[in-house]
Enzyme design. Sequence first.
Site, short mmCIF file in Angstrom:
data_model
loop_
_atom_site.label_atom_id
_atom_site.label_comp_id
_atom_site.label_asym_id
_atom_site.label_seq_id
_atom_site.Cartn_x
_atom_site.Cartn_y
_atom_site.Cartn_z
N HIS A 1 -8.78 14.05 16.48
CA HIS A 1 -7.44 14.26 16.58
C HIS A 1 -7.57 15.81 17.17
CE1 HIS A 1 -5.63 12.41 13.60
NE2 HIS A 1 -6.46 12.41 12.29
N GLY B 1 0.88 -1.17 -0.06
CA GLY B 1 -0.16 0.60 0.14
C GLY B 1 0.59 1.06 0.00
N ASP C 1 -14.02 11.98 10.68
CA ASP C 1 -12.55 12.31 10.07
C ASP C 1 -11.33 12.86 11.37
OD1 ASP C 1 -10.46 11.61 8.06
OD2 ASP C 1 -10.90 13.46 7.70
N LYS D 1 4.99 3.19 1.69
CA LYS D 1 6.20 3.95 0.50
C LYS D 1 5.84 5.11 0.69
CE LYS D 1 6.15 4.62 -3.91
NZ LYS D 1 7.40 4.31 -4.66
N LEU E 1 1.23 4.52 2.37
CA LEU E 1 1.41 4.10 3.14
C LEU E 1 2.17 3.61 3.79
CD1 LEU E 1 0.38 5.96 6.14
CD2 LEU E 1 0.08 3.32 7.18
N LYS F 1 2.60 15.62 16.19
CA LYS F 1 3.14 16.63 16.27
C LYS F 1 4.01 17.84 17.90
CE LYS F 1 -0.92 17.53 13.03
NZ LYS F 1 0.29 17.36 11.24
N LYS G 1 -6.21 4.88 12.81
CA LYS G 1 -7.87 5.25 12.58
C LYS G 1 -8.33 5.16 11.64
CE LYS G 1 -9.25 9.63 11.26
NZ LYS G 1 -8.08 9.78 10.01
C1 BG6 Z 1 -6.24 12.05 9.23
C2 BG6 Z 1 -7.48 12.31 8.18
O1 BG6 Z 1 -6.31 11.74 9.42
O2 BG6 Z 1 -5.73 13.59 9.17
C3 BG6 Z 1 -7.48 13.20 6.85
O3 BG6 Z 1 -8.22 11.54 7.86
C4 BG6 Z 1 -6.70 14.94 7.15
O4 BG6 Z 1 -8.70 13.02 6.32
C5 BG6 Z 1 -5.52 14.62 7.92
O5 BG6 Z 1 -6.89 15.56 6.38
C6 BG6 Z 1 -4.91 16.13 8.70
O6 BG6 Z 1 -3.57 16.11 8.83
P1 BG6 Z 1 -2.96 16.57 8.89
O7 BG6 Z 1 -2.04 16.57 9.51
O8 BG6 Z 1 -2.45 16.87 7.73
O9 BG6 Z 1 -3.52 18.19 9.92
#
Ligand code: BG6
Length: 460
Positions: free
Chosen positions: A234, A34, A229, A38, A36, A176, A142
């Site tokens: 997050h 997949g 999402d 790579k 990810l 982060k 996730k």
């Molecule tokens: C992911 C989501 O978990 O986080 C994406 O599935 C989203 O839809 C991404 O774009 C955002 O991550 P970052 O690090 O670019 O803010």
Amino acid sequence: MPDAGLFQIIHSLKSLKKMVNINNCAVVILGASGDLAKRKLVPALEALYKQKRLCENSIFIGSGRSAFTDEDFRTHFDVDREFAKHIYYHQYTSGLKSFIASKGVFERIVFFFSLPPVAYGPMARELVAEGFGGESSVIIEKPFGYNYESAKKLDNELASCLKESQIYRIDHYLAKEAVQNIMVFRFANTLFNPVWNNSCIESIQISALEKEGIVERGTYFDNAGIIRDMIQNHLLQLLCILTMEPPVSLKADDIKAQKVSVLRTFRIEECYRYQYDGYLQEKDIRAGSKTETFAEMRLSINNFRWTGVPVYIRTGKALHRRGTEIGIQFKKIPNILFNEKGNLTANQIVFKIQPAEGIIMDIHSKIPGSDDQITRTNMNFCYRDSFGSAIPEAYQRLLFDVLRGDHTLFVSSAETEAAWKLVDGVLDKGDITRYAPGVVPESKLGIKWIDFEKYVSLCS
Ligand code: BG6
């Protein structure tokens, strides 16, 4: 007395010393052909290997349904020849245990499930049946479920064959740097602790905007929507770190205990869902889909520290820019002295999580030469200015932490379940309002969001 530069070098050497003690490990990527593997995983492993944070004899194995030789598999990745020698391929999971044993003795065996979530439970059972035990760990991404009920089911499935300590659930926001620094900001500075509550803070505002639409992820996104999402994981994690009580120690379990405690006091008071014009024409979107691509919420936190402080969250795709910011809006000062006329605005602290990471404090200052004219000014801490621009890639940090058995930046089953319980009541509910791509929809919360736009150019 060492100067600041020397102090930093000593500190870096100390942290490096703490970091170079990983014994032989085998990392197995399941679903290795997949994207990810790579884009993220193999480059992160290569970087760790080159930084000598992994033991020289470590191996990296791809596994999947396709038949590849080691040589074929290595050509998938843009890695240097020396590192490529540590990469192997094994078809299917059957026989994986003896395959790994044929390569050496490994103290840590880590499986990265780069697989659809429906495969998590069955794969965990297969690995246990294959003979992998407590020396092994699994990393999953996730979505951990689709709602509270399915998350619980998934947790039960995993718990039937693995211990919680073997499971690492990734929420890449926790890796982060600017997110990790929120705890340091709160708990390593005397300044902020006394004001971090409802007597000084008016509201907490979290804004996570993305410029891109859903790109090639229509099938996944149309079943998920932005609340599942981004918010369920997050953004609620950010809110937990901002509002939790100080943990009794920096051990992962103590931090998680505080996060879960505060998470259980959140309540969603209002929620609005939006969809960008043109979404229905994107690839793999169901006809007439009511999936939201932007959402806005007001939450309350029902504990002694925060009661009465609303939290506003907004996040969405196809907007005018990419940027995640957190605003702490302080209360106004009383109408006395410099604020006799009541025209001074209130202080703000803005955490720029990305891009151009930094923390901005908005304070009042006297305009030089005037008697008592006051203006708003900023005190800025910019990562780039203080630490240069090299912020490590999230997957490097996460993989490294799994290999050294540190759960701090991973999410426990209790956290995911509590977060699902919170959002369950608003998932797929209510009307959808349209918005023009490139424009943040007007707020329905009846509030004026902090003007994050004026901080965009700072620290960049
Ligand atoms: C992911 C989501 O978990 O986080 C994406 O599935 C989203 O839809 C991404 O774009 C955002 O991550 P970052 O690090 O670019 O803010």
